[in-house]
Design an enzyme around this catalytic site. Structure first.
Site, mmCIF file in Angstrom:
data_model
loop_
_atom_site.group_PDB
_atom_site.id
_atom_site.type_symbol
_atom_site.label_atom_id
_atom_site.label_comp_id
_atom_site.label_asym_id
_atom_site.label_seq_id
_atom_site.Cartn_x
_atom_site.Cartn_y
_atom_site.Cartn_z
ATOM 1 N N TYR A 152 24.012 77.768 73.685
ATOM 2 C CA TYR A 152 22.828 78.885 73.171
ATOM 3 C C TYR A 152 22.575 79.953 74.159
ATOM 4 C CZ TYR A 152 18.066 80.483 71.560
ATOM 5 O OH TYR A 152 17.150 81.180 71.223
ATOM 6 N N SER A 212 16.760 86.373 73.979
ATOM 7 C CA SER A 212 16.003 85.222 74.495
ATOM 8 C C SER A 212 16.001 85.444 76.116
ATOM 9 C CB SER A 212 16.923 83.570 74.244
ATOM 10 O OG SER A 212 16.250 82.850 74.999
ATOM 11 N N ASP A 272 24.528 84.537 54.166
ATOM 12 C CA ASP A 272 25.029 83.773 55.488
ATOM 13 C C ASP A 272 25.392 84.979 56.312
ATOM 14 O OD1 ASP A 272 26.610 82.621 57.446
ATOM 15 O OD2 ASP A 272 27.882 81.428 56.164
ATOM 16 N N LYS A 279 23.148 84.138 73.328
ATOM 17 C CA LYS A 279 21.974 85.123 73.480
ATOM 18 C C LYS A 279 22.384 86.086 74.457
ATOM 19 C CE LYS A 279 19.245 83.771 70.274
ATOM 20 N NZ LYS A 279 18.956 84.669 68.991
#
Length: 252
Positions: A151, A138, A60, A155
């Site tokens: 998200y 990203s 994890d 990033k």
């Protein structure tokens, strides 16, 4: 001789998508590869495919205890770490009105905190002999992507962690390079799940058949990761490498 011959690599989220393609490519180029993931079945299957130069560890990436365990196992098995690919991550949609705090916190934990932990433990493992850390970011870290606020924030944090860690290593005299890779869409199971019913040819980039497409294939990104992992990129640290088919110039 391979481009990463006899180097020891760790690829998080290595059981599928870009992680899987990266593990396969690094192994073909001579590296010994530790694959970590929560998907034990897929991870073990990949190890059988690669052979004795690979091992699987359940991890994890948001749990520091798991990072400690993985680094201990790598030290016991191969005695060092030369390449770390912080690839593990999740994707959840949501804009400033629809995203929940729980979703925001989960994305920051899995995508960004895991990168901090990877850099922290990676630098400790590599600072005596050098190495390369590659963080998967990203285009959304710098380009607004509608419907993916949390998200994108996670990033952007990955990019900031990369720059700060690269500078720290240089000022500390460590031969550890830290770079981030910023793809646009990648045709992986995660992307397919976010676009149900959309066929590959509608999204994949092809200069002739579909020049407006945005998605690339996982193997194309893995090739960039291999370059950053190898000594060929020895002058690169703190760089943001865009794998985006000119999205910067075109916009979305």
């Amino acid at each position: 001789m391979g481009r990463v011959q006899d180097k020891v690599a760790l690829v998080t989220g290595g059981a599928g998508g870009v992680g899987r393609e990266t593990a396969l490519l690094l192994a073909r180029e001579g590296a010994r590869v530790a694959i970590t993931d929560l998907d034990e079945a897929a991870g073990q299957a990949l190890v059988r495919e690669i052979g004795e130069r690979a091992t699987f560890l359940r991890q994890d990436v948001a749990a520091e205890a798991d990072w400690v365990h993985v680094m201990e196992q790598l030290q016991r098995r191969w005695g060092r770490l030369d390449i770390l690919v912080n690839n593990a991550g999740i994707l959840m949609p949501g804009n400033v009105e629809t995203a929940t705090l729980a979703q925001f916190e989960r994305l920051m934990q899995v995508n960004a905190a895991s990168c901090f932990l990877g850099c922290r433990h990676g630098v400790q493992a590599m600072k005596e002999h050098g190495g390369s850390i590659i963080n998967m970011a990203s285009v959304s870290s710098w380009l607004p992507v509608e419907g993916y606020l949390a998200y994108s924030a996670s990033k952007a944090a990955v990019a900031a962690i990369t720059r700060a860690t690269a500078l720290h290593c240089r000022k500390s005299g460590y031969a550890v390079r830290v770079n981030s890779v910023h793809p646009d869409g990648i045709w992986t199971p995660m992307m397919q799940a976010s676009a149900p019913g959309v066929e590959a040819q509608q999204l994949l980039f092809d200069a002739k058949a579909n020049p407006r497409g945005r998605a690339c294939r996982a193997g194309q990104v893995a090739s960039v990761l291999l370059f950053l992992a190898s000594d060929e990129s020895s002058a690169l640290s703190g760089s943001e490498v865009r794998v985006d088919n000119a999205v910067l110039g075109m916009g979305l």
